[in-house]
Design a protein around this motif. Structure first.
Motif, PDB file in Angstrom:
ATOM      1  N   ASN A   1       0.808  -0.801  -0.150  1.00 28.83           N
ATOM      2  CA  ASN A   1      -0.047   0.102   0.202  1.00 28.83           C
ATOM      3  C   ASN A   1       0.934   1.316   0.136  1.00 28.83           C
ATOM      4  O   ASN A   1       1.713   0.959   0.316  1.00 28.83           O
ATOM      5  N   SER A   2       0.177   2.560  -0.094  1.00 30.44           N
ATOM      6  CA  SER A   2       0.696   3.594  -0.723  1.00 30.44           C
ATOM      7  C   SER A   2       1.038   4.420   0.757  1.00 30.44           C
ATOM      8  O   SER A   2       2.793   5.025   0.560  1.00 30.44           O
ATOM      9  N   THR A   3       1.174   3.921   2.006  1.00 24.53           N
ATOM     10  CA  THR A   3       2.144   4.054   3.126  1.00 24.53           C
ATOM     11  C   THR A   3       3.576   3.464   3.811  1.00 24.53           C
ATOM     12  O   THR A   3       4.280   4.055   3.761  1.00 24.53           O
ATOM     13  N   THR A   4       3.305   2.127   3.488  1.00 26.85           N
ATOM     14  CA  THR A   4       4.483   1.231   3.171  1.00 26.85           C
ATOM     15  C   THR A   4       5.620   1.282   1.819  1.00 26.85           C
ATOM     16  O   THR A   4       6.818   1.367   2.047  1.00 26.85           O
ATOM     17  N   GLN A   5       5.129   2.042   0.715  1.00 23.07           N
ATOM     18  CA  GLN A   5       5.700   1.643  -0.618  1.00 23.07           C
ATOM     19  C   GLN A   5       5.946   3.063  -0.616  1.00 23.07           C
ATOM     20  O   GLN A   5       5.213   3.457  -2.210  1.00 23.07           O
ATOM     21  N   LYS A   6       6.805   3.786  -1.358  1.00 21.61           N
ATOM     22  CA  LYS A   6       6.949   4.860  -1.758  1.00 21.61           C
ATOM     23  C   LYS A   6       7.645   5.358  -2.973  1.00 21.61           C
ATOM     24  O   LYS A   6       8.176   6.173  -3.415  1.00 21.61           O
ATOM     25  N   GLU A   7       8.546   4.058  -3.742  1.00 23.46           N
ATOM     26  CA  GLU A   7       8.533   4.023  -4.377  1.00 23.46           C
ATOM     27  C   GLU A   7       7.926   3.241  -5.740  1.00 23.46           C
ATOM     28  O   GLU A   7       6.944   2.478  -5.122  1.00 23.46           O
TER      29      GLU A   7
END
Length: 249
Positions: free
Chosen positions: A86-92
């Motif tokens: 999810n976007s909170t854990t995956q920044k790339e």
């Protein structure tokens, strides 16, 4: 006029020399230490960054742990790209991850589901950019089938069926050629009936390197495993055994 001509020559030369060879290594079975080592060698890097995509097994933690276990002792920097994020854990972005690698290896599993997820997430487009950039692309089973025009898969219930791949390679493909008894006869039948184009088949411990979309060489982890060019001529199947270079496991 001379200045314009000179500029055109310089631009063309830059275009020619900036183009990188596109290398794809497809093998018939699951990922092994020997195949990882060989993929690393294809990069021509001292300690290449190699990203494993376990999408076809639903980002299986067992498979991911096995990947790191296989990489232990090899001169590689192992990475994993999960899709269940999810976007909170995956920044790339997926593209940013893949484009930063020296090589990408795709694992086995459910080809159909993997391709559906890749297309939904535009990972297929990112993989094409990586391939075109010259990043080494590799994989076996689902991880080999996906790069071809089409082939047979066990991704659906009851029986082997045809699945369309990404088409990086303009041939059909059959993994697990001799280890699963229904694979070879069905592959022959589909080519004869023109449901599949002529193509390449690989035993589990054998693989093929394609350079810019064309056959470059065959490799194998032992002397009993082979890859084949399978095509039809005058209504008959021709099966050409490719003589491999034997790799160290």
């Amino acid at each position: 006029m001379k200045r314009v001509l000179l500029l055109m020559i310089v631009c063309y030369s830059h275009f020619v020399f900036s183009q990188k060879d596109k290398t794809l290594f497809a093998y018939g079975g699951q990922v092994t230490k020997g195949f990882i080592k060989y993929t690393a060698e294809l990069t021509n890097k001292k300690k290449p960054k190699i990203c494993f995509l376990p999408t076809a097994t639903g980002d299986s933690e067992y498979y991911i742990n096995y990947w790191y276990e296989l990489c232990s002792g090899l001169e590689v920097e192992p990475k994993v790209m999960k899709v269940w994020i999810n976007s909170t854990t995956q920044k790339e972005s997926f593209e940013e991850v893949l484009m930063s690698m020296d090589a990408i290896i795709v694992g086995g599993g459910n080809t159909l589901n993997m391709l559906a997820i890749w297309k939904a997430q535009e990972i297929d487009l990112a993989l094409k950019k990586a391939y075109d950039k010259g990043i080494i692309i590799a994989g076996g089973s689902a991880g080999s089938l996906c790069w071809f025009k089409a082939g047979t898969t066990d991704s659906r219930p009851k029986e082997l069926t045809i699945v369309k791949g990404l088409g990086f390679l303009d041939y059909s493909h059959c993994p697990h050629y001799h280890s699963e008894k229904t694979r070879r006869p069905l592959y022959h039948k589909n080519i004869l009936e023109k449901k599949l184009a002529n193509g390449y088949a690989c035993d589990d411990k054998s693989g093929i390197v394609f350079l810019n979309g064309k056959l470059s060489k065959s490799v194998s982890l032992d002397s009993e495993s082979f890859s084949y060019y399978v095509h039809q001529k005058n209504g008959k199947i021709i099966e050409e055994k490719l003589i491999p270079e034997i790799l160290e496991e």
